[in-house]
Design a protein around this motif. Sequence first.
Motif, short mmCIF file in Angstrom:
data_model
loop_
_atom_site.label_atom_id
_atom_site.label_comp_id
_atom_site.label_asym_id
_atom_site.label_seq_id
_atom_site.Cartn_x
_atom_site.Cartn_y
_atom_site.Cartn_z
N ILE A 33 0.86 -1.18 0.00
CA ILE A 33 0.00 0.00 0.00
C ILE A 33 0.90 1.23 0.00
O ILE A 33 1.73 1.41 0.90
N ILE A 34 0.71 2.07 -1.01
CA ILE A 34 1.56 3.26 -1.14
C ILE A 34 0.71 4.50 -0.84
O ILE A 34 -0.29 4.75 -1.50
N TRP A 35 1.13 5.25 0.16
CA TRP A 35 0.38 6.40 0.67
C TRP A 35 0.94 7.69 0.05
O TRP A 35 2.07 8.08 0.30
N PHE A 36 0.13 8.34 -0.77
CA PHE A 36 0.51 9.60 -1.40
C PHE A 36 -0.18 10.76 -0.67
O PHE A 36 -1.39 10.71 -0.44
N GLN A 37 0.58 11.78 -0.34
CA GLN A 37 -0.01 12.99 0.21
C GLN A 37 -0.48 13.88 -0.94
O GLN A 37 0.16 13.97 -1.98
N ASP A 38 -1.63 14.56 -0.73
CA ASP A 38 -2.11 15.51 -1.72
C ASP A 38 -2.92 16.59 -1.03
O ASP A 38 -2.96 16.66 0.21
N TRP A 39 -3.58 17.44 -1.81
CA TRP A 39 -4.29 18.58 -1.24
C TRP A 39 -5.43 18.14 -0.32
O TRP A 39 -5.80 18.86 0.62
N GLY A 40 -5.98 16.98 -0.54
CA GLY A 40 -7.11 16.50 0.26
C GLY A 40 -6.70 15.75 1.51
O GLY A 40 -7.52 15.50 2.40
N GLY A 42 -3.14 15.97 3.68
CA GLY A 42 -1.78 16.48 3.73
C GLY A 42 -0.95 16.00 4.90
O GLY A 42 -0.41 16.81 5.66
N CYS A 43 -0.85 14.68 5.06
CA CYS A 43 0.03 14.16 6.10
C CYS A 43 0.34 12.70 5.82
O CYS A 43 -0.27 12.07 4.97
N ARG A 44 1.31 12.15 6.58
CA ARG A 44 1.66 10.75 6.46
C ARG A 44 0.66 9.88 7.23
O ARG A 44 0.02 10.34 8.18
N PHE A 45 0.60 8.61 6.87
CA PHE A 45 -0.26 7.67 7.60
C PHE A 45 0.18 7.57 9.05
O PHE A 45 -0.65 7.58 9.97
#
Length: 272
Positions: A33-40, A42-45
């Motif tokens: 599972i790859i967690w991408f941060q974006d505008w919606g 904005g933080c790490r898992f």
Amino acid sequence: MITFIPAGGLGNRMKSMAAAIKMAQATQANIDIIWFQDWGLGCRFDQLFLPLELPKVQLREATFIDKLTRDIPRKHNFFLPKLFESIHYDACLDRIATSKAFYKEFDFIQWSKGRNVWLASDVYFISKEIPDDSFDIYHPIPKLQERIDQAKSRFAPRTVGVHVRRTDNTRSIQNSPTHLFIERMKQEPNTTAFYLATDAEEVKTEMREIFGDRIITSPNKAMRGNLEGMEDALVEMYLLATTQQILGSSCSTYSMTAAAIGRTPLEMIEKK
């Protein structure tokens, strides 16, 4: 191997990741599972949750290389990942394709079995019903759990959660106007308190004027593009989950996720 990209906001990601993990368990596959941060979001898992302690499950933050090779192909990355994904994987489903397949009752488990696949999603795609235990895999980090516990200590014996979604959800605004929430809240006994979670400051003001100190709400303005905003979003979701009932906004995954976390009765406030 399943490579999975959770998309959307907090509730969407929690829901879709739970589905992807169920799919991996059903096929006895490893899942990345790859967690991408974006505008919606904005933080790490790991700034919100404790690590997932599950066999064959790896959850990691996206690297720069991932953004070029394993992200959802879209305009801002010039659709570059599409080339890599088409070569590297046996089969791929982007967010839109996954949603379309879900509504057609596609068999994702059979599709992924014995293959190297990539998919992205913002829905619980493997079944229309979400099992009660789907969100038990998530545990807020200690400092956020402490905030949840402290806020919950202010709850009355009967506290109803109220989630009024505004700003970026057109269907919630149209189908779940504020006056319908107020009408429903007035049906509660005067001893009922309300935990209000909303992304609209004017809703907080209006409800405080009507219900006074029966309203319990965050003093912070809702923001989802930075760490502080996402911490608040998680705390509010788990506080909604601990209420006796949730009055939710139409078409809001956030309302539904909070209800699922706490096995809390959910009443959608919608126009008839």
